[in-house]
Design an enzyme around this catalytic site. Structure first.
Site, mmCIF file in Angstrom:
data_model
loop_
_atom_site.group_PDB
_atom_site.id
_atom_site.type_symbol
_atom_site.label_atom_id
_atom_site.label_comp_id
_atom_site.label_asym_id
_atom_site.label_seq_id
_atom_site.Cartn_x
_atom_site.Cartn_y
_atom_site.Cartn_z
ATOM 1 N N GLY A 33 0.870 -1.192 0.000
ATOM 2 C CA GLY A 33 0.000 0.000 0.000
ATOM 3 C C GLY A 33 0.890 1.220 0.000
ATOM 4 O O GLY A 33 1.826 1.321 0.813
ATOM 5 N N ALA A 36 1.125 3.084 3.463
ATOM 6 C CA ALA A 36 1.858 2.346 4.499
ATOM 7 C C ALA A 36 3.331 2.220 4.125
ATOM 8 O O ALA A 36 4.215 2.365 4.982
ATOM 9 C CB ALA A 36 1.231 0.967 4.691
ATOM 10 N N GLY A 219 17.160 8.205 -12.518
ATOM 11 C CA GLY A 219 17.272 9.138 -11.402
ATOM 12 C C GLY A 219 16.008 9.937 -11.166
ATOM 13 O O GLY A 219 14.903 9.398 -11.214
ATOM 14 N N ASP A 246 7.772 4.593 -3.385
ATOM 15 C CA ASP A 246 7.293 4.913 -2.025
ATOM 16 C C ASP A 246 8.473 5.179 -1.097
ATOM 17 O O ASP A 246 8.419 6.073 -0.244
ATOM 18 C CB ASP A 246 6.446 3.758 -1.482
ATOM 19 C CG ASP A 246 5.212 3.530 -2.331
ATOM 20 O OD1 ASP A 246 4.704 4.516 -2.901
ATOM 21 O OD2 ASP A 246 4.771 2.375 -2.439
ATOM 22 N N SER A 285 11.575 -4.396 1.339
ATOM 23 C CA SER A 285 12.773 -3.907 0.638
ATOM 24 C C SER A 285 13.237 -2.533 1.129
ATOM 25 O O SER A 285 14.274 -2.034 0.694
ATOM 26 C CB SER A 285 12.480 -3.822 -0.868
ATOM 27 O OG SER A 285 11.591 -2.749 -1.130
#
Ligand code: RIB
Length: 295
Positions: A33, A36, A219, A246, A285
């Site tokens: 998500g 989150a 980048g 994210d 990750s």
């Protein structure tokens, strides 16, 4: 504030095209998500994070709460929708780490203005309010207005790509679109540094002071009043790009809250995002602050 999902990830050689069935290689479930993921990235990278979101009254929702709490995230305003399931994302990852994702938002769709009003104290306490668009756009818009009313900086990750009113964008201090989202907002296809500049300029003209377009292995393009340039990505062996954007957003906000320039925030966020692509999954990750080295 934003969404919580449980990601169901299938790896395969290639991504299927419409109408095609292919055999995949492996299957895992992982917390995800965009909201989150960004909250966890901000927390792991040194931020003091409160997260506003909505889960369903189910096992996925309970697992989400568990992960947020164990990640040191203030979860006081994670609401529960008793009628909808928790959000789920079906994630396909190919052999070069690219993905395609379909989200069934479930309870994320019922995060309401009333919920935001209840969480007003968290807006008052914050330095930065970070929002994405896996929740209703009207709720996001309301939250942005509330944040601005309290004099806070708003950072918007306009994902998934959606058309946004000028009145919404006008209240955003910094926007972090990827290539596709920047194209949607500007009408300009990004193929090189010049087109990235033009897209960023077009988005900025809608009233956003800083535009940072994430460009994956190329980048990020930084467009702020004192800086218009590409920040190169670190050269890493990517296995899965899920959650890298994210991680960029969470990292960017932590560095911004620490008083760094938009250019330095992009460098820090680039490094964090590159590391995230070297591991599988979204939240699994995301690196920790001690993992990041900036040259
Ligand atoms: O940005 C990656 C995220 O998008 C995944 O974790 C998935 O849940 C979707 O929200």
């Amino acid at each position: 504030m934003g969404s919580c999902n449980t990601d169901m990830i299938v790896r395969a050689d290639t991504l299927p095209v419409p109408g095609e069935t292919i055999l995949g290689e492996s299957f895992i479930t992982n917390p995800g998500g965009k909201g989150a993921n960004q909250a966890i990235a901000a927390s792991r990278l040194g931020g003091d994070v409160s997260f506003i979101s909505k889960i369903g009254n189910d096992l996925f929702g309970l697992q989400t709460m568990e992960i947020l709490r164990s990640s040191n995230i203030d979860s006081e305003y994670i609401f529960t929708d008793r009628k909808s399931p928790s959000g789920v994302a079906l994630v396909f990852v190919d052999s070069v780490g690219e993905n395609s994702i379909v989200v069934a938002p479930g309870a994320n769709s019922s995060l309401s203005k009333e919920d935001i009003r209840k969480a007003a104290c968290k807006f008052k306490e914050a330095d930065i309010v970070l929002i994405q668009l896996e929740i209703p756009v009207g709720t996001a818009e309301y939250a942005v207005e509330m944040a601005i009313g309290y004099g806070k900086k708003v950072v918007l990750n306009p994902a998934p790509a959606t058309a946004l009113d000028a009145s919404f964008l006008n209240n955003v201090n910094t926007i972090l679109p990827n290539r596709i989202e920047a194209q949607m907002l500007s009408g300009i296809r990004i193929t090189d540094e010049q087109s990235a500049f033009s897209a960023a300029e077009a988005i900025s003209s809608k009233g956003v002071e800083n535009v940072v377009i994430t460009l994956g292995k190329d980048g990020a393009y930084v467009y702020s009043p004192d800086c218009k340039t590409i920040v190169k990505a670190a050269n890493v062996h990517s296995v899965d790009t899920t959650g890298a954007g994210d991680t960029f957003c969470g990292a960017f906000c932590v560095y911004l809250a620490e008083g760094n320039s938009i250019y330095d925030c992009a460098r820090f966020a680039n490094a964090a995002a590159a590391l995230a692509t070297t591991r599988v999954g979204a939240q699994s990750s995301i690196p920790y602050r001690s993992d990041i080295v900036i040259y």
